[in-house]
Design an enzyme around this catalytic site. Structure first.
Site, PDB file in Angstrom:
ATOM      1  CE  LYS A 182     -12.531 -29.459  -7.372  1.00 56.12           C
ATOM      2  NZ  LYS A 182     -12.374 -30.578  -6.533  1.00 56.12           N
TER       3      LYS A 182
HETATM    4  C1  LIG Z   1     -12.348 -30.670  -5.097  1.00 59.65           C
HETATM    5  C2  LIG Z   1     -12.413 -31.987  -4.449  1.00 59.65           C
HETATM    6  C3  LIG Z   1     -13.215 -32.251  -3.327  1.00 59.65           C
HETATM    7  C4  LIG Z   1     -13.951 -31.246  -2.509  1.00 59.65           C
HETATM    8  O1  LIG Z   1     -14.319 -30.117  -3.019  1.00 59.65           O
HETATM    9  P1  LIG Z   1     -14.592 -28.738  -2.255  1.00 59.65           P
HETATM   10  O2  LIG Z   1     -15.729 -28.196  -3.024  1.00 59.65           O
HETATM   11  O3  LIG Z   1     -13.347 -27.935  -2.374  1.00 59.65           O
HETATM   12  O4  LIG Z   1     -14.969 -29.017  -0.851  1.00 59.65           O
HETATM   13  C5  LIG Z   1     -13.285 -33.561  -2.873  1.00 59.65           C
HETATM   14  N1  LIG Z   1     -12.590 -34.552  -3.440  1.00 59.65           N
HETATM   15  C6  LIG Z   1     -11.780 -34.330  -4.486  1.00 59.65           C
HETATM   16  C7  LIG Z   1     -11.044 -35.496  -5.078  1.00 59.65           C
HETATM   17  C8  LIG Z   1     -11.650 -33.055  -5.014  1.00 59.65           C
HETATM   18  O5  LIG Z   1     -10.812 -32.835  -6.026  1.00 59.65           O
END
Ligand SMILES: *Cc1c(COP(=O)(O)O)cnc(C)c1O
Length: 373
Positions: A182
């Site tokens: 991210k």
């Molecule tokens: C990354 C992501 C999540 C959840 O993230 P985690 O930290 O991996 O649990 C939820 N929704 C979207 C659209 C994402 O890209």
């Protein structure tokens, strides 16, 4: 052969020092670094409350509970997303109802929301895919007309804006995720953000075993979870927040370099960006033109991987995952645009430390290999 990964975190000395200080401190959980991280995000996006948790998925889960989504409710969302979006609806026993996407922006098609509303619909979960906010004005209008909650899965869009407002601050709540791919990372982590005091209160309790406001250790007011984020992770997140403007700006530069090198290839289609949006680039996803199929896409990806260029299909439609088919009887053909785009789309290496010559290499290979299909 040099390998170019799909994603890579950006950690500086500031992060290393912050985590070092945290590990030498007295508190490793529920300490000052957690509040400092939450405050940094609140100040950055301009919201009242932030509740840091162990993942973006955990943020979505406690958000669903705090918003009162329950067994047999329906929540309208998109199938062209990471599975956690829809799973969070399943966690509380509700049913995700998918609407198709816009063929140009790849975001939820807001013209298709109204026809999906039933007596059971309680909320619209807007998902801001790839760092581009979905059009919120039409969603808010429909929500008002039918008395629905608007919730935002802004896990891919920290820092993005629509109509001058930060993604995640427009609905009842928004959430962020801090997995290493991210825009900012805590290793694993997430955050629920809201302007609603009650939502924040419930979320704080839910992340900490349902403890009440006093956080008295063996007093539990509701069924909670251990979704806490440690001080080490919070320290890392706080340090990343000090650098977020740079991180997002650098990602934008990389995206522009890709666009420049790919936009004139008629065999590649880029995501269109709505004029009232400010992107916060999460991944760089492109798709093959309509004349190609899923076999072409997969062949192209294996040729790219042979050259050391990491790439992945992005996304696979949620409604066609096996357990969704089994639970709800979904079949191919039900969301034609989602399925058409997913069969042709893929992510290219995308992170702040990519160099211009690496981007040249990726694009040169991509433009050449497509001609072999
Ligand atoms: C990354 C992501 C999540 C959840 O993230 P985690 O930290 O991996 O649990 C939820 N929704 C979207 C659209 C994402 O890209």
């Amino acid at each position: 052969m040099k390998k170019i990964p799909l994603a890579m975190q950006d950690i500086s000395e500031l992060e290393i020092k912050a985590v070092n200080d945290a590990i030498r401190s007295e508190r490793l959980s529920l300490g000052p670094r957690l509040s400092a991280f939450e405050e940094a995000v609140c100040n950055y996006v301009g919201c009242r409350y932030a509740v840091a948790v162990s993942s973006g998925t955990a943020a979505l889960h406690i958000g669903m509970i705090a918003a009162g989504i329950k067994q047999n409710d329906e929540v309208i969302t998109t199938s062209f997303s990471f599975i956690a979006s829809a799973n969070s609806i399943l966690y509380v026993g509700a049913r995700p109802v998918f609407v198709d996407i816009d063929p140009k922006t790849w975001q939820m098609d807001t013209d298709k929301i109204e026809e999906a509303i039933t007596q059971k619909t309680k909320a619209i979960l807007a998902v801001h895919i790839f760092g581009q906010p979905v059009q919120m004005q039409p969603i808010l209008k429909i929500a008002e007309k039918y008395n629905l909650l608007v919730l935002e899965d802004s896990c891919e869009a920290i820092g993005a804006e629509i109509d001058g407002k930060k993604a995640g601050t427009i609905g009842k709540w928004g959430c962020f995720a801090f997995y290493p791919n991210k825009q900012i990372t805590t290793g694993e982590g997430g955050m629920l953000i809201t302007n609603d005091e009650n939502i924040a209160k419930i979320a704080r309790s839910l992340r900490n075993q349902g403890r009440g406001e006093s956080e008295k250790w063996l007093s539990h007011e509701r069924l909670g979870y251990n979704y806490r984020l440690s001080e080490l992770q919070a320290a890392l997140g706080w340090a990343q927040m000090q650098r977020i403007d740079y991180l997002i700006r650098r990602r934008e530069e990389i995206a522009k370099m890709y666009i420049e090198r790919l936009k004139d290839n008629p065999k590649i289609v880029l995501q269109e960006i709505a004029p009232n949006v400010k992107m916060s680039w999460f991944v760089f996803v492109v798709r093959l033109a309509d004349e190609f199929g899923i076999e072409d896409r997969d062949k192209l990806l294996s040729m790219l991987r042979e050259e050391g260029i990491q790439t992945n299909p992005y996304f696979a439609p949620i409604h066609l995952q096996n357990f969704y088919r089994e639970m709800f009887g979904y079949k191919e053909g039900e969301l034609p645009i989602t399925e058409h785009i997913s069969a042709r789309s893929f992510a290219l290496p995308f992170y702040t430390k990519l160099t211009e010559s690496e981007i040249d290499f990726v694009c040169e290979r991509l433009n050449k290999l497509i001609d072999k299909l």
